[in-house]
Design an enzyme around this catalytic site. Structure first.
Site, PDB file in Angstrom:
ATOM      1  N   SER A  81       0.842  -1.195   0.000  1.00  0.00           N
ATOM      2  CA  SER A  81       0.000   0.000   0.000  1.00  0.00           C
ATOM      3  C   SER A  81       0.877   1.244   0.000  1.00  0.00           C
ATOM      4  O   SER A  81       1.672   1.448   0.920  1.00  0.00           O
ATOM      5  CB  SER A  81      -0.896  -0.003   1.241  1.00  0.00           C
ATOM      6  OG  SER A  81      -1.356   1.325   1.474  1.00  0.00           O
ATOM      7  N   SER A 141     -13.585   1.833   1.380  1.00  0.00           N
ATOM      8  CA  SER A 141     -13.421   0.384   1.536  1.00  0.00           C
ATOM      9  C   SER A 141     -14.065  -0.368   0.375  1.00  0.00           C
ATOM     10  O   SER A 141     -13.475  -1.323  -0.150  1.00  0.00           O
ATOM     11  CB  SER A 141     -13.980  -0.090   2.880  1.00  0.00           C
ATOM     12  OG  SER A 141     -15.309   0.331   3.030  1.00  0.00           O
ATOM     13  N   ASP A 185     -22.797   0.562  -1.832  1.00  0.00           N
ATOM     14  CA  ASP A 185     -21.459   1.077  -2.109  1.00  0.00           C
ATOM     15  C   ASP A 185     -20.748   0.239  -3.169  1.00  0.00           C
ATOM     16  O   ASP A 185     -20.139   0.770  -4.102  1.00  0.00           O
ATOM     17  CB  ASP A 185     -20.628   1.110  -0.815  1.00  0.00           C
ATOM     18  CG  ASP A 185     -21.348   1.849   0.307  1.00  0.00           C
ATOM     19  OD1 ASP A 185     -22.268   2.631   0.006  1.00  0.00           O
ATOM     20  OD2 ASP A 185     -20.994   1.635   1.482  1.00  0.00           O
TER      21      ASP A 185
HETATM   22  C1  GLA Z   1     -23.184   2.952   4.687  1.00  0.00           C
HETATM   23  C2  GLA Z   1     -23.406   1.534   4.176  1.00  0.00           C
HETATM   24  C3  GLA Z   1     -24.371   1.537   3.000  1.00  0.00           C
HETATM   25  C4  GLA Z   1     -25.658   2.312   3.335  1.00  0.00           C
HETATM   26  C5  GLA Z   1     -25.311   3.667   3.911  1.00  0.00           C
HETATM   27  C6  GLA Z   1     -26.527   4.418   4.376  1.00  0.00           C
HETATM   28  O1  GLA Z   1     -22.509   3.689   3.723  1.00  0.00           O
HETATM   29  O2  GLA Z   1     -22.174   0.969   3.777  1.00  0.00           O
HETATM   30  O3  GLA Z   1     -24.651   0.209   2.621  1.00  0.00           O
HETATM   31  O4  GLA Z   1     -26.458   1.560   4.205  1.00  0.00           O
HETATM   32  O5  GLA Z   1     -24.411   3.565   5.003  1.00  0.00           O
HETATM   33  O6  GLA Z   1     -27.339   4.769   3.291  1.00  0.00           O
END
Ligand code: GLA
Length: 425
Positions: A81, A141, A185
């Site tokens: 890294s 992440s 995400d």
């Molecule tokens: C974090 C989680 C997502 C989502 C958001 C809230 O980022 O990783 O999956 O639940 O919170 O919208």
């Protein structure tokens, strides 16, 4: 004053690629074969809806994690890294967490998830570098997981369905790293598209890239500098509360099944909400109303009505603050300072909350004012290190070949690969 640096625009990709390739060469004594890059995300609207099986509308942003890699035939994975200036290595046969290098757990986790799903993997040498702010709620992440999924996939000659790839990233985070998160995400890091937001139905996982009519506007992410240790536990509490609220409402609503708060209508809430404990009623109200705001936001964007869209962002923040109770004084201050700026159309916290960032829809000619009147004021009022990042909606996972592969470990073309297969909702 007021140069590009101050306004938080990203370092050019080519400079990052060169630095990464040079680091790979000096660590591993050979050039990388390719670079996988995956973006962070800012959720525009639809907060805390993914685990309630509703709709979300994030954008992939032009900040990413890059993994320069070359395959190895011996099942060994060696990582370096650049950001942590640290190495970590493991064998695919025996994947465990590394408490000395917790960043590597995301990479270990995706290798574990791929193997557990039955995919045969080659080993890798990989050099990693990112410009997604870490711990700021911009999904660094997920970007790391997805970049490394792309690296393992390409190096091992695999070709996975894009949604399955995102689900493997989520699985790695949930079951290997041990962090609860929904699927938003990772889906965004895989499937985002430049100039578009990504509408995801988190029940069916159908998705659609929605064009963003942002001529003359910018997406500004403002970082509160607040990093909350409590985040994980509070996030789990909210998930639990939503589950409880759905169960109680499911028992009260007899004309159809209620599997999640996604299935609850405004009318249901008006009729049965009074029977819920007050905190659960508020959580449910946020989810039910936010789901409608997401769909109305998509309609507003399709009409090019950015003012209406901005109002949805404001309403979403109020709901997250008052009903879902995931804001904090710093995020509220950032939003309040932004809201009184004439060039700001909407502002809200983005991501899980309790710290991290806000997302703001700002007129391009008002960026300088935003820096002075919002970020600098915020810093002087709170003593925190606030920051702004002017973001563009960017592409999801991409692969770029460094040199033609020798010895053919690759099963498919690497250059400028973009997933096709857009599906309508
Ligand atoms: C974090 C989680 C997502 C989502 C958001 C809230 O980022 O990783 O999956 O639940 O919170 O919208």
């Amino acid at each position: 004053m007021g140069g590009a640096e101050d306004l938080g625009v990203p370092v050019p990709q080519d400079a990052r690629l060169r630095r990464l390739a040079a680091a790979f060469q000096s660590r591993f004594g050979r050039p990388p074969a390719a670079v996988a890059a995956a973006p962070g995300r800012a959720n525009l609207i639809g907060e805390h809806l993914d685990y309630n099986e509703g709709h979300v509308l994030p954008v992939a942003i032009d900040r990413s994690v890059m993994a320069a890699f070359a395959p190895r035939p011996d099942g060994r994975v060696r990582l370096y890294s650049l950001d942590f200036e640290q190495e970590s290595a493991f064998d695919l046969q025996e994947i465990e967490r590394d408490p000395e290098a917790p960043w590597s757990d995301y990479v270990r986790g995706v290798a574990w998830a791929l193997r557990e799903a039955g995919h045969g993997l080659l080993g890798l040498d990989a050099a990693l570098q990112g410009d997604v702010p870490i711990g700021a709620g911009l999904s660094s992440s997920a970007a790391l997981e997805v970049a490394c999924l792309g690296a393992f996939e390409a190096a091992s000659g695999l070709r996975l369905d894009r949604r399955d790839l995102a689900l493997l990233g989520q699985r790695a985070e949930n079951h290997f790293v041990g962090v609860s998160c929904g699927v938003m995400d990772q889906m965004t890091a895989v499937l985002g598209r430049a100039g578009h937001a990504l509408l995801i139905d988190c029940r069916s996982l159908e998705y659609e890239n929605v064009p963003l009519p942002l001529q003359g506007l910018r997406l500004v992410v403002a970082d509160s500098g607040v990093r909350r240790a409590l985040l994980g536990s509070q996030y789990n509490v909210r998930r639990q509360e939503c589950r409880q609220a759905a169960e109680l409402l499911s028992a009260a609503i007899s004309d159809r099944p209620v599997a999640a708060l996604r299935d609850v209508s405004l009318e249901d809430l008006a009729r049965h909400g009074g029977d819920l404990p007050p905190n659960l009623r508020k959580r449910a109200r946020h989810v039910v109303e936010e789901e409608r705001r997401v769909l109305a936001s998509v309609e507003a964007l399709r009409r090019g009505d950015v003012e209406a869209f901005g109002e949805m962002l404001d309403a979403s923040h109020r709901s997250l603050r008052d009903d879902f109770e995931v804001s904090c004084p710093e995020l509220d201050l950032l939003v309040e300072l932004a809201r009184v700026q004439p060039g700001v159309l909407g502002a809200r916290l983005t991501g899980a909350g309790f710290g991290g960032c806000t997302v703001n829809l700002v007129r391009a000619n008002a960026l300088e004012d935003f820096r002075e009147q919002v970020v600098e004021r915020y810093c002087s009022q709170t003593g925190r290190e606030g920051r702004m990042h002017v973001c563009r909606a960017a592409d999801g996972l991409s692969l770029r070949r460094f040199q033609p592969p020798e010895g053919q470990p690759y099963g498919h073309e690497l250059t400028a690969e973009k997933p096709g297969g857009e599906e309508s909702l």
